[in-house]
Design a protein around this motif. Structure first.
Motif, PDB file in Angstrom:
ATOM      1  N   GLN A 167       0.694  -1.322  -0.130  1.00  0.00           N
ATOM      2  CA  GLN A 167      -0.023  -0.178   0.056  1.00  0.00           C
ATOM      3  C   GLN A 167       0.972   1.190   0.015  1.00  0.00           C
ATOM      4  O   GLN A 167       1.563   1.500   0.965  1.00  0.00           O
ATOM      5  CB  GLN A 167      -0.965   0.040   1.226  1.00  0.00           C
ATOM      6  CG  GLN A 167      -1.891   1.103   1.248  1.00  0.00           C
ATOM      7  CD  GLN A 167      -3.024   1.111   2.456  1.00  0.00           C
ATOM      8  OE1 GLN A 167      -3.245   0.080   2.690  1.00  0.00           O
ATOM      9  NE2 GLN A 167      -3.076   2.204   3.185  1.00  0.00           N
ATOM     10  N   SER A 168       0.939   1.843  -1.134  1.00  0.00           N
ATOM     11  CA  SER A 168       1.503   3.086  -1.154  1.00  0.00           C
ATOM     12  C   SER A 168       1.236   4.189  -0.031  1.00  0.00           C
ATOM     13  O   SER A 168       0.167   4.436   0.451  1.00  0.00           O
ATOM     14  CB  SER A 168       1.331   3.998  -2.328  1.00  0.00           C
ATOM     15  OG  SER A 168       2.110   5.022  -2.709  1.00  0.00           O
ATOM     16  N   GLY A 169       2.597   4.721   0.551  1.00  0.00           N
ATOM     17  CA  GLY A 169       2.504   5.611   1.695  1.00  0.00           C
ATOM     18  C   GLY A 169       2.565   4.773   3.124  1.00  0.00           C
ATOM     19  O   GLY A 169       2.423   5.436   4.177  1.00  0.00           O
ATOM     20  N   LEU A 170       2.079   3.587   2.870  1.00  0.00           N
ATOM     21  CA  LEU A 170       1.907   3.120   4.332  1.00  0.00           C
ATOM     22  C   LEU A 170       3.138   2.763   5.115  1.00  0.00           C
ATOM     23  O   LEU A 170       3.222   2.909   6.383  1.00  0.00           O
ATOM     24  CB  LEU A 170       1.403   1.669   3.995  1.00  0.00           C
ATOM     25  CG  LEU A 170       0.858   0.711   5.352  1.00  0.00           C
ATOM     26  CD1 LEU A 170       0.040   1.707   6.368  1.00  0.00           C
ATOM     27  CD2 LEU A 170       0.524  -0.468   5.246  1.00  0.00           C
ATOM     28  N   ALA A 171       4.362   2.499   4.313  1.00  0.00           N
ATOM     29  CA  ALA A 171       5.600   2.449   5.172  1.00  0.00           C
ATOM     30  C   ALA A 171       6.052   3.839   5.783  1.00  0.00           C
ATOM     31  O   ALA A 171       6.496   3.700   6.910  1.00  0.00           O
ATOM     32  CB  ALA A 171       6.668   2.209   4.059  1.00  0.00           C
ATOM     33  N   GLU A 172       5.707   4.895   5.239  1.00  0.00           N
ATOM     34  CA  GLU A 172       5.944   6.212   5.859  1.00  0.00           C
ATOM     35  C   GLU A 172       5.030   6.462   7.079  1.00  0.00           C
ATOM     36  O   GLU A 172       5.532   7.046   8.109  1.00  0.00           O
ATOM     37  CB  GLU A 172       5.865   7.464   5.091  1.00  0.00           C
ATOM     38  CG  GLU A 172       6.040   8.802   5.554  1.00  0.00           C
ATOM     39  CD  GLU A 172       5.718   9.856   4.631  1.00  0.00           C
ATOM     40  OE1 GLU A 172       6.337  11.190   4.964  1.00  0.00           O
ATOM     41  OE2 GLU A 172       5.608   9.632   3.400  1.00  0.00           O
ATOM     42  N   GLU A 173       4.083   6.131   7.003  1.00  0.00           N
ATOM     43  CA  GLU A 173       2.954   6.242   8.037  1.00  0.00           C
ATOM     44  C   GLU A 173       3.318   5.324   9.376  1.00  0.00           C
ATOM     45  O   GLU A 173       3.386   5.878  10.520  1.00  0.00           O
ATOM     46  CB  GLU A 173       1.402   5.925   7.701  1.00  0.00           C
ATOM     47  CG  GLU A 173       0.486   6.078   8.885  1.00  0.00           C
ATOM     48  CD  GLU A 173      -1.046   5.574   8.473  1.00  0.00           C
ATOM     49  OE1 GLU A 173      -1.858   5.246   9.261  1.00  0.00           O
ATOM     50  OE2 GLU A 173      -1.291   5.258   7.118  1.00  0.00           O
ATOM     51  N   LEU A 174       3.792   4.119   9.133  1.00  0.00           N
ATOM     52  CA  LEU A 174       4.036   3.322  10.060  1.00  0.00           C
ATOM     53  C   LEU A 174       5.395   3.544  10.724  1.00  0.00           C
ATOM     54  O   LEU A 174       5.483   3.533  11.882  1.00  0.00           O
ATOM     55  CB  LEU A 174       4.288   1.599   9.617  1.00  0.00           C
ATOM     56  CG  LEU A 174       2.825   1.221   9.125  1.00  0.00           C
ATOM     57  CD1 LEU A 174       2.890  -0.236   8.978  1.00  0.00           C
ATOM     58  CD2 LEU A 174       1.791   1.517  10.103  1.00  0.00           C
ATOM     59  N   ASP A 175       6.409   4.016   9.872  1.00  0.00           N
ATOM     60  CA  ASP A 175       7.694   4.608  10.286  1.00  0.00           C
ATOM     61  C   ASP A 175       7.444   5.973  11.121  1.00  0.00           C
ATOM     62  O   ASP A 175       8.018   5.957  12.376  1.00  0.00           O
ATOM     63  CB  ASP A 175       8.424   5.201   9.155  1.00  0.00           C
ATOM     64  CG  ASP A 175       9.775   5.625   9.415  1.00  0.00           C
ATOM     65  OD1 ASP A 175      10.339   5.565  10.774  1.00  0.00           O
ATOM     66  OD2 ASP A 175      10.755   5.712   8.541  1.00  0.00           O
ATOM     67  N   ASN A 176       6.413   6.727  11.094  1.00  0.00           N
ATOM     68  CA  ASN A 176       6.378   8.004  12.074  1.00  0.00           C
ATOM     69  C   ASN A 176       5.661   7.262  13.299  1.00  0.00           C
ATOM     70  O   ASN A 176       5.749   7.702  14.193  1.00  0.00           O
ATOM     71  CB  ASN A 176       5.321   9.080  11.280  1.00  0.00           C
ATOM     72  CG  ASN A 176       6.018   9.542   9.997  1.00  0.00           C
ATOM     73  OD1 ASN A 176       7.215   9.533  10.019  1.00  0.00           O
ATOM     74  ND2 ASN A 176       5.339  10.166   9.213  1.00  0.00           N
ATOM     75  N   GLU A 177       4.579   6.442  13.118  1.00  0.00           N
ATOM     76  CA  GLU A 177       3.826   5.776  14.234  1.00  0.00           C
ATOM     77  C   GLU A 177       4.930   5.092  15.185  1.00  0.00           C
ATOM     78  O   GLU A 177       4.847   5.375  16.325  1.00  0.00           O
ATOM     79  CB  GLU A 177       2.928   4.846  13.667  1.00  0.00           C
ATOM     80  CG  GLU A 177       1.941   4.249  14.981  1.00  0.00           C
ATOM     81  CD  GLU A 177       1.065   5.204  15.315  1.00  0.00           C
ATOM     82  OE1 GLU A 177       0.519   5.113  16.540  1.00  0.00           O
ATOM     83  OE2 GLU A 177       0.648   6.469  14.768  1.00  0.00           O
ATOM     84  N   LEU A 178       6.027   4.221  14.701  1.00  0.00           N
ATOM     85  CA  LEU A 178       6.788   3.773  15.590  1.00  0.00           C
ATOM     86  C   LEU A 178       7.788   4.522  16.257  1.00  0.00           C
ATOM     87  O   LEU A 178       8.051   4.344  17.282  1.00  0.00           O
ATOM     88  CB  LEU A 178       7.702   2.630  14.619  1.00  0.00           C
ATOM     89  CG  LEU A 178       6.974   1.456  14.046  1.00  0.00           C
ATOM     90  CD1 LEU A 178       7.723   0.790  12.986  1.00  0.00           C
ATOM     91  CD2 LEU A 178       6.620   0.339  15.197  1.00  0.00           C
ATOM     92  N   THR A 179       7.914   5.875  15.701  1.00  0.00           N
ATOM     93  CA  THR A 179       8.945   6.667  16.220  1.00  0.00           C
ATOM     94  C   THR A 179       8.237   7.154  17.474  1.00  0.00           C
ATOM     95  O   THR A 179       8.684   7.551  18.665  1.00  0.00           O
ATOM     96  CB  THR A 179       9.370   7.930  15.275  1.00  0.00           C
ATOM     97  OG1 THR A 179       9.934   7.512  14.284  1.00  0.00           O
ATOM     98  CG2 THR A 179      10.131   8.820  16.079  1.00  0.00           C
ATOM     99  N   LEU A 180       6.780   7.729  17.375  1.00  0.00           N
ATOM    100  CA  LEU A 180       6.234   8.271  18.422  1.00  0.00           C
ATOM    101  C   LEU A 180       5.810   7.062  19.311  1.00  0.00           C
ATOM    102  O   LEU A 180       6.184   7.506  20.721  1.00  0.00           O
ATOM    103  CB  LEU A 180       4.747   8.524  18.087  1.00  0.00           C
ATOM    104  CG  LEU A 180       3.769   9.044  18.925  1.00  0.00           C
ATOM    105  CD1 LEU A 180       2.674  10.128  18.289  1.00  0.00           C
ATOM    106  CD2 LEU A 180       2.836   8.102  19.544  1.00  0.00           C
TER     107      LEU A 180
END
Length: 321
Positions: A163-176
């Motif tokens: 899913q395009s864009g999902l990796a960036e979303e999860l990357d940010n979530e993991l940081t938080l």
């Protein structure tokens, strides 16, 4: 069928000769389950489960898992218990795998849980947490907040292709999550995987908890976060606050939650959604062609993760702080 290792009649009969469970009358593979190979055994002394441990269950961790089941049963928790062989061992080897025979637990799992079932689950989970307090062995949670980032990085490209864009979303979530994750909450032995298919009922009465092969030491409230995700969402993705309220209230009647646990609950539920989203993504991306077990849908847990972002207090789960 979720049987990854086949066992011949000759191998099985030789294995059973090392146990005092009677003469084999019949056996069959069990289709449910995705981690191990399981068989239902019927002997002239009763019914048993034979489990062969596959790649996700390390043999060196079996003393923890099997010992925990024995310990909980001795404290009055309804759960399967390992049967010792004639030499007093809880497991041995069969068909090249570590293997154990477990007592059979009566009941069925509920496909469409109702609020009354969630009440039973909350009460049972709290009882398990209390009963495990004096279990001497410990096991680190390999899929805690510190394990999510490496799991994500191992399949980042596959996630983006999924899913395009999902990796960036999860990357940010993991940081938080890594930044804000509470590290000092009341902790002990947790189940860590108490989904509906791991809870048996006879009618509306909870008859037992099964499948302790993700059990570990972690925050009790994180286990509640797992259960909120597993029990309190409907098939259409909507959140059922009545189920959550029943689960949490019945839990607190047995084991009251501290203020720190209540405050952390939305973040813990969010993290639990991340944990199952990542493992589902990993299993989907690395699914071998022709495998018996169909990967579970990751999008269910992506939706739950996004839901928890909008919850700011336990009131969002029906529980007053």
């Amino acid at each position: 069928m979720a049987v990854y290792t086949e066992v011949t009649d000759e191998e099985l009969r030789a294995f059973l000769e090392t146990y005092d469970i009677g003469s084999l009358m019949s056996y069959r593979g069990i289709a449910e389950g995705v981690e191990n190979s399981n068989f239902m055994l019927h002997t002239d002394k009763g019914a048993f489960i034979l489990t062969l441990y596959e790649k996700r269950v390390a043999e060196e961790e079996l003393p923890f898992f099997l010992g925990l089941m024995n310990h909980l049963a001795s404290r009055g928790i309804e759960c399967p218990t390992p049967v010792k062989d004639r030499e007093g061992q809880l497991y041995s080897r069969l068909a090249g795998r570590a293997a154990a025979i477990i007592s059979f637990l009566e009941g069925i799992w509920i496909r469409r849980p109702q609020p009354r079932h969630c009440v039973e689950v909350g009460r049972a989970l709290a009882g398990m947490h209390i009963a495990g307090a004096d279990f001497e062995l410990t096991r680190k949670n390999a899929l805690d907040v510190d394990g999510w980032r490496p799991l994500f990085e191992s399949c980042r490209d596959g996630i983006e292709a999924y899913q395009s864009g999902l990796a960036e979303e999860l990357d940010n979530e993991l940081t938080l999550l890594a930044r804000d994750w509470p590290r000092d909450l009341p902790s002990g032995v947790i189940h860590a995987d108490l989904f509906p298919d791991n809870v048996f009922f006879i009618g509306d009465r909870l008859s037992g908890l099964i499948d302790f092969y993700f059990a570990c030491n972690d925050a009790f409230a994180y286990d509640l976060g797992v259960c909120i995700n597993a029990w309190c969402f409907e098939d259409d993705g909507s959140f059922n606050i009545t189920k959550a309220r029943g689960l949490l209230q019945s839990y607190t009647q047995v084991r009251p939650l501290e203020a720190s646990e209540l405050a952390a609950l939305p973040l813990l539920a969010r993290g639990a959604a991340m944990r199952f989203l990542l493992t589902r993504l990993y299993d989907l991306i690395n699914h071998p062609p022709g495998a018996f077990v169909k990967p579970k849908n990751p999008k269910e847990y992506l939706a739950r993760l996004r839901f928890h972002r909008g919850v700011s207090s336990p009131a969002g789960y029906g529980l007053d702080a």
